[in-house]
Design an enzyme around this catalytic site. Sequence first.
Site, PDB file in Angstrom:
ATOM      1  N   ASP A  19       0.763  -1.495  -0.308  1.00 15.06           N
ATOM      2  CA  ASP A  19       0.289   0.544   0.415  1.00 15.06           C
ATOM      3  C   ASP A  19       0.511   1.345  -0.452  1.00 15.06           C
ATOM      4  O   ASP A  19       1.523   1.449   0.697  1.00 15.06           O
ATOM      5  CB  ASP A  19      -0.462  -0.271   1.162  1.00 15.06           C
ATOM      6  CG  ASP A  19      -2.219  -1.010   1.311  1.00 15.06           C
ATOM      7  OD1 ASP A  19      -2.239  -1.849  -0.077  1.00 15.06           O
ATOM      8  OD2 ASP A  19      -2.895  -1.572   2.367  1.00 15.06           O
ATOM      9  N   ASN A  78      -3.645  -8.125   6.001  1.00 18.92           N
ATOM     10  CA  ASN A  78      -4.126  -7.327   7.720  1.00 18.92           C
ATOM     11  C   ASN A  78      -4.920  -8.034   8.071  1.00 18.92           C
ATOM     12  O   ASN A  78      -5.423  -8.086   9.339  1.00 18.92           O
ATOM     13  CB  ASN A  78      -5.107  -6.009   6.645  1.00 18.92           C
ATOM     14  CG  ASN A  78      -4.522  -5.345   5.737  1.00 18.92           C
ATOM     15  OD1 ASN A  78      -3.093  -5.100   5.849  1.00 18.92           O
ATOM     16  ND2 ASN A  78      -5.181  -4.402   5.329  1.00 18.92           N
ATOM     17  N   GLN A 102     -14.488  -5.000  -2.894  1.00 18.97           N
ATOM     18  CA  GLN A 102     -14.449  -4.333  -3.990  1.00 18.97           C
ATOM     19  C   GLN A 102     -14.197  -4.897  -4.479  1.00 18.97           C
ATOM     20  O   GLN A 102     -14.594  -3.709  -6.246  1.00 18.97           O
ATOM     21  CB  GLN A 102     -12.254  -3.508  -3.583  1.00 18.97           C
ATOM     22  CG  GLN A 102     -12.037  -2.838  -2.461  1.00 18.97           C
ATOM     23  CD  GLN A 102     -11.385  -3.482  -1.187  1.00 18.97           C
ATOM     24  OE1 GLN A 102     -11.428  -4.253  -1.411  1.00 18.97           O
ATOM     25  NE2 GLN A 102     -10.466  -2.063  -1.226  1.00 18.97           N
ATOM     26  N   ASN A 141     -19.823  -3.718   3.603  1.00 16.42           N
ATOM     27  CA  ASN A 141     -19.754  -2.481   3.954  1.00 16.42           C
ATOM     28  C   ASN A 141     -21.385  -1.877   3.856  1.00 16.42           C
ATOM     29  O   ASN A 141     -21.915  -2.505   2.864  1.00 16.42           O
ATOM     30  CB  ASN A 141     -19.226  -1.275   3.727  1.00 16.42           C
ATOM     31  CG  ASN A 141     -18.853  -1.013   2.311  1.00 16.42           C
ATOM     32  OD1 ASN A 141     -19.959  -0.790   1.630  1.00 16.42           O
ATOM     33  ND2 ASN A 141     -18.120  -0.579   2.147  1.00 16.42           N
ATOM     34  N   THR A 177     -21.030  -3.251   7.846  1.00 20.07           N
ATOM     35  CA  THR A 177     -20.717  -2.245   8.751  1.00 20.07           C
ATOM     36  C   THR A 177     -20.607  -1.122   8.480  1.00 20.07           C
ATOM     37  O   THR A 177     -21.678  -0.661   7.213  1.00 20.07           O
ATOM     38  CB  THR A 177     -18.902  -2.277   8.691  1.00 20.07           C
ATOM     39  OG1 THR A 177     -18.223  -2.731   6.784  1.00 20.07           O
ATOM     40  CG2 THR A 177     -18.503  -3.560   9.182  1.00 20.07           C
ATOM     41  N   LEU A 178     -21.091  -0.416   9.084  1.00 16.44           N
ATOM     42  CA  LEU A 178     -21.346   0.958   9.089  1.00 16.44           C
ATOM     43  C   LEU A 178     -20.245   2.532   9.559  1.00 16.44           C
ATOM     44  O   LEU A 178     -20.554   3.606   9.498  1.00 16.44           O
ATOM     45  CB  LEU A 178     -22.385   1.585  10.003  1.00 16.44           C
ATOM     46  CG  LEU A 178     -23.604   0.474   9.522  1.00 16.44           C
ATOM     47  CD1 LEU A 178     -24.640   0.884  10.515  1.00 16.44           C
ATOM     48  CD2 LEU A 178     -24.094   0.692   7.885  1.00 16.44           C
ATOM     49  N   GLY A 179     -19.070   2.233   9.690  1.00 13.50           N
ATOM     50  CA  GLY A 179     -18.038   3.017   9.547  1.00 13.50           C
ATOM     51  C   GLY A 179     -18.189   3.667  11.570  1.00 13.50           C
ATOM     52  O   GLY A 179     -18.054   2.864  11.808  1.00 13.50           O
ATOM     53  N   GLY A 202     -20.596   2.157  13.933  1.00 11.54           N
ATOM     54  CA  GLY A 202     -20.627   0.904  14.384  1.00 11.54           C
ATOM     55  C   GLY A 202     -21.446  -0.243  12.856  1.00 11.54           C
ATOM     56  O   GLY A 202     -20.845  -0.197  12.225  1.00 11.54           O
ATOM     57  N   ASP A 256     -10.280  -4.899   7.167  1.00  8.38           N
ATOM     58  CA  ASP A 256      -9.721  -5.823   6.783  1.00  8.38           C
ATOM     59  C   ASP A 256      -9.511  -5.932   8.441  1.00  8.38           C
ATOM     60  O   ASP A 256      -9.695  -7.086   9.340  1.00  8.38           O
ATOM     61  CB  ASP A 256      -8.648  -5.578   6.738  1.00  8.38           C
ATOM     62  CG  ASP A 256      -8.687  -5.876   5.433  1.00  8.38           C
ATOM     63  OD1 ASP A 256     -10.029  -6.067   4.685  1.00  8.38           O
ATOM     64  OD2 ASP A 256      -7.945  -5.082   4.522  1.00  8.38           O
TER      65      ASP A 256
END
Length: 298
Positions: free
Chosen positions: A12, A52, A168, A191, A219-221, A224, A252
Amino acid sequence: MAALICGSLAFDTIMTFEGRFAEQILPDQLHILNVSFLVPSLRRDFGGCAGNIAYSLKLLGGEPLPMAMLGSDGADYLQRLQSLGIDCRHVGQVQDTYTAQAMIMTDRDNNQITAFHPGAMMQAHANRIDVGSKARVGIIAPDGRDAMLEHAAQFVAAGIPFVFDPGQGLPMFSGDELAKFIDQASWVTVNDYEGKMLSDRTGWTLAEISHKVEGLVVTLGAEGCEVWVAGEKTHVPAVVPTQVVDPTGCGDAWRGALLFGLERGWALPRCAALGNRVGALKIAQRGPQNYTLDFSVE
């Protein structure tokens, strides 16, 4: 108890843009988009979903088995995994191409623009899951298209329950292909954006998807995550981080915690709560594999 982690190993290159993308991109000029971003800070890290997730799981005390492909420049990554005590028996190497590379630019609102070169990842289907694998659970994370399709079928043949985590890679698959992944999997994680795309392509609501697997997590950042089991939704609140530094690899880190809990037979909300806690630690550090635990796992 081991977890077989099918996904990418990548380098990365992470850059920080001190402004906001939204202030530099004119919506009515997208047809002639030509922008440049000044990035004062740049760093290169070990990354990729398999690496990760394996880092997170190992940190928690689990036994990760990454299944991925490195390129001719992958010796340093292999050495790093081995130095962490991670079993690399399923990590292959291709000599005529580079290891996958991700170029990630983050703005001040933690929005990200990523360019990804798949490199050796496109040969990941050469790795095969053995029926005699010692893994108790697995995950299909973003990887080469053929690898994702073949490894899902191999998990089923080996009798190993697995998480389908398209990430992705989701746009690579048709609705029928995604539906087959769901039918093969025991759990699904996405997500909120991916969840909408998954529903659109399969024609199934999140509640309907949750009836086809043991559980679905969205997942919602910072909000939560939502855990769906048999059509019932439970919200698992986020853990507030000490600071927000870099979101790269947070998903990850969360998935490593998910596998840790699934290995131990935890209920899905408990797995998600641990994931939120680990994600909060990760976002406070730069890079996807540079955080440490400040708590012990009960």
